[in-house]
Scaffold this motif. Structure first.
Motif, mmCIF file in Angstrom:
data_model
loop_
_atom_site.group_PDB
_atom_site.id
_atom_site.type_symbol
_atom_site.label_atom_id
_atom_site.label_comp_id
_atom_site.label_asym_id
_atom_site.label_seq_id
_atom_site.Cartn_x
_atom_site.Cartn_y
_atom_site.Cartn_z
ATOM 1 N N GLY A 161 9.121 11.999 -2.319
ATOM 2 C CA GLY A 161 9.193 12.014 -0.867
ATOM 3 C C GLY A 161 10.578 11.767 -0.299
ATOM 4 N N LYS A 162 11.348 10.917 -0.952
ATOM 5 C CA LYS A 162 12.699 10.646 -0.458
ATOM 6 C C LYS A 162 13.569 11.898 -0.552
ATOM 7 N N GLN A 163 13.487 12.590 -1.687
ATOM 8 C CA GLN A 163 14.221 13.848 -1.816
ATOM 9 C C GLN A 163 13.754 14.854 -0.764
ATOM 10 N N ALA A 164 12.459 14.856 -0.484
ATOM 11 C CA ALA A 164 11.913 15.788 0.511
ATOM 12 C C ALA A 164 12.537 15.564 1.879
ATOM 13 N N ILE A 165 12.650 14.310 2.286
ATOM 14 C CA ILE A 165 13.247 13.996 3.588
ATOM 15 C C ILE A 165 14.687 14.502 3.646
ATOM 16 N N ASP A 166 15.443 14.243 2.583
ATOM 17 C CA ASP A 166 16.841 14.692 2.529
ATOM 18 C C ASP A 166 16.940 16.216 2.582
ATOM 19 N N GLN A 167 16.047 16.890 1.851
ATOM 20 C CA GLN A 167 16.092 18.356 1.788
ATOM 21 C C GLN A 167 15.671 18.995 3.110
ATOM 22 N N VAL A 168 14.723 18.392 3.788
ATOM 23 C CA VAL A 168 14.313 18.917 5.100
ATOM 24 C C VAL A 168 15.483 18.855 6.079
ATOM 25 N N ALA A 169 16.185 17.726 6.072
ATOM 26 C CA ALA A 169 17.340 17.578 6.973
ATOM 27 C C ALA A 169 18.447 18.567 6.627
ATOM 28 N N LYS A 170 18.625 18.822 5.343
ATOM 29 C CA LYS A 170 19.711 19.695 4.891
ATOM 30 C C LYS A 170 19.374 21.167 5.047
ATOM 31 N N LEU A 171 18.126 21.559 4.713
ATOM 32 C CA LEU A 171 17.766 22.976 4.606
ATOM 33 C C LEU A 171 17.026 23.521 5.824
ATOM 34 N N ASN A 172 16.421 22.632 6.621
ATOM 35 C CA ASN A 172 15.661 23.061 7.794
ATOM 36 C C ASN A 172 14.646 24.166 7.460
ATOM 37 N N PRO A 173 13.722 23.909 6.540
ATOM 38 C CA PRO A 173 12.736 24.927 6.163
ATOM 39 C C PRO A 173 11.738 25.181 7.290
ATOM 40 N N ASP A 174 11.045 26.317 7.192
ATOM 41 C CA ASP A 174 9.988 26.630 8.152
ATOM 42 C C ASP A 174 8.699 25.898 7.813
ATOM 43 N N VAL A 175 8.452 25.690 6.510
ATOM 44 C CA VAL A 175 7.235 25.033 6.031
ATOM 45 C C VAL A 175 7.588 24.172 4.817
ATOM 46 N N VAL A 176 6.903 23.045 4.689
ATOM 47 C CA VAL A 176 7.026 22.198 3.507
ATOM 48 C C VAL A 176 5.665 22.109 2.828
ATOM 49 N N THR A 177 5.599 22.346 1.514
ATOM 50 C CA THR A 177 4.381 22.038 0.763
ATOM 51 C C THR A 177 4.602 20.677 0.123
ATOM 52 N N MET A 178 3.605 19.797 0.222
ATOM 53 C CA MET A 178 3.817 18.392 -0.151
ATOM 54 C C MET A 178 2.680 17.856 -1.007
ATOM 55 N N ASP A 179 3.048 17.238 -2.119
ATOM 56 C CA ASP A 179 2.089 16.500 -2.931
ATOM 57 C C ASP A 179 1.850 15.141 -2.278
ATOM 58 N N ILE A 180 0.773 14.470 -2.647
ATOM 59 C CA ILE A 180 0.469 13.161 -2.066
ATOM 60 C C ILE A 180 1.006 12.031 -2.940
ATOM 61 N N GLU A 181 0.602 12.019 -4.219
ATOM 62 C CA GLU A 181 1.011 10.930 -5.107
ATOM 63 C C GLU A 181 2.297 11.307 -5.833
ATOM 64 N N MET A 182 3.386 10.596 -5.519
ATOM 65 C CA MET A 182 4.688 10.839 -6.142
ATOM 66 C C MET A 182 5.429 9.513 -6.300
ATOM 67 N N PRO A 183 6.338 9.419 -7.259
ATOM 68 C CA PRO A 183 7.146 8.204 -7.400
ATOM 69 C C PRO A 183 8.192 8.113 -6.292
ATOM 70 N N VAL A 184 8.842 6.958 -6.208
ATOM 71 C CA VAL A 184 9.902 6.662 -5.249
ATOM 72 C C VAL A 184 9.346 6.589 -3.818
ATOM 73 N N MET A 185 8.753 7.689 -3.342
ATOM 74 C CA MET A 185 8.103 7.702 -2.027
ATOM 75 C C MET A 185 6.947 8.691 -2.057
ATOM 76 N N ASP A 186 5.775 8.226 -1.627
ATOM 77 C CA ASP A 186 4.588 9.084 -1.632
ATOM 78 C C ASP A 186 4.654 10.109 -0.506
ATOM 79 N N GLY A 187 3.770 11.108 -0.604
ATOM 80 C CA GLY A 187 3.778 12.207 0.356
ATOM 81 C C GLY A 187 3.414 11.802 1.769
ATOM 82 N N ILE A 188 2.509 10.822 1.916
ATOM 83 C CA ILE A 188 2.088 10.405 3.261
ATOM 84 C C ILE A 188 3.251 9.754 4.010
ATOM 85 N N THR A 189 3.961 8.864 3.324
ATOM 86 C CA THR A 189 5.135 8.227 3.938
ATOM 87 C C THR A 189 6.190 9.267 4.278
#
Length: 348
Positions: A37-65
């Motif tokens: 999830g932490k990488q996802a937040i960084d990548q969204v800010a950097k890449l500005n995608p139209d859609v994100v597909t997200m898993d729920i259970e992940m290390p470092v930061m879960d998908g819900i957070t």
């Protein structure tokens, strides 16, 4: 126009699988991947995608957070991948409340019997979410509350003996917004058809029951249809009504195997029309597709009233648009108007 997607999952195998499936469509470009999830937040800010597909259970930061933080900093449509278990249902409902737009089963066998059909469904869902470029249901509901009611709604107070509601994508949050506005003394029973897997509807009904003044439960075969109670159609089944000796009860069945939606709003609406006729009030909320339109047509022929949610407050303006464009909607309402207007129409 190309839809730009960020794929987030802690499994490298699953990430590669999703990337391969999505990029088989020339109109989809996977612009990046993330393993937590932490990488996802960084990548969204950097890449500005139209859609994100997200898993729920992940290390470092879960998908819900991660969803919650993405929605607060860079609101982006998020499609969750979920396991069809009781725990998966609870987590997915949490993700939807956090701001995710929709979800799909992580096991493709649960999406469709044919693997190619499942892949096509995933790509179509990505396109639909991206086309809408809608804010998540939680934000739509919040922002809509600040808008004043712009038009009067003429209601036939006290004439409705049942309220039937249909919803799909964005529906869980929208339904919570509507049903929590209904007081304990609400005079009509409420029947809900939400497109949802069989393993999710018990958890969804239990969550609404905790949030609402009305009693909410997943419908069971033989349940009496009574005022002050909300019955949720079971996922994977069809909910119809039977009338005998002055009492209306629920029939839960497998229904026609050829039907695409289980539960199907058209089926339930048609049954409501047969039992209640012009004393029914139907409501079509946010959702993909056109389920509910033909059932609304049957209801209108019996003299019933049909309302639909407006585009501005819908996560996906598909089902309500189909009803409105067919000329079947008596009133088009913003999400924040619906609960109070239902109370005015039905009474307490």
């Amino acid at each position: 126009m190309v839809t730009r997607v960020l794929v987030v999952d802690d499994s490298g195998f699953f990430r590669r699988r999703i990337v391969e499936i999505l990029e088989a469509d020339a109109r989809i470009e996977v612009v990046g991947t993330a393993a937590d999830g932490k990488q996802a937040i960084d990548q969204v800010a950097k890449l500005n995608p139209d859609v994100v597909t997200m898993d729920i259970e992940m290390p470092v930061m879960d998908g819900i957070t991660a969803v919650r933080r993405i929605m607060s900093s860079h609101p982006t449509p998020v499609l969750m991948f979920s396991s069809l278990t009781q725990e998966g249902a609870q987590a997915t409902l949490d993700a939807l409340e956090a701001g995710a737009v929709d979800f799909l089963p992580k096991r493709f066998e649960d999406i469709a019997k044919d693997r190619d059909q499942a892949k096509l469904l995933l790509r179509r869902r990505i396109h639909a979410v991206a086309r809408q470029r809608a804010r998540p249901a939680s934000q739509l509901a919040t922002s809509a509350q600040a808008k004043p009611v712009a038009r009067p709604v003429v209601v036939r107070r006290g004439q409705y003996q049942v309220v039937a509601i249909a919803s799909s994508t964005g529906g869980p949050v929208a339904l919570a917004q509507v049903l929590t506005k209904l007081p304990a003394g609400f005079r009509s029973p409420v029947l809900v058809v939400q497109h949802m897997p069989a393993s999710f509807t018990p958890a969804f009904a239990a969550r609404l029951d905790q949030q609402c003044a009305l009693k909410v439960k997943e419908a069971e075969d033989g349940d009496a249809v009574r005022p002050g109670q909300v019955l949720i159609a079971p996922g994977g089944r069809q909910m119809t009504l039977l009338q005998s000796a002055g009492e209306v009860t629920v029939k839960v069945s497998d229904g026609d195997p050829g039907l695409h939606y289980k539960p199907c709003a058209d089926v339930t609406f048609g049954s409501v029309a047969s039992v209640y006729g012009g004393k029914a009030l139907a409501l079509v909320l946010t959702g993909m597709g056109a389920d509910g339109r033909e059932g609304a047509r049957v209801l209108k022929k019996k003299g019933a009233t049909v309302w639909s949610q407006d585009e501005a407050s819908s996560v996906i303006y598909g089902m309500p648009m189909a009803v409105a464009e067919a000329g079947l909607s008596d009133h088009v309402l913003s999400l924040h108007e619906i609960g109070a207007t239902l109370v005015e129409a039905v009474g307490v």
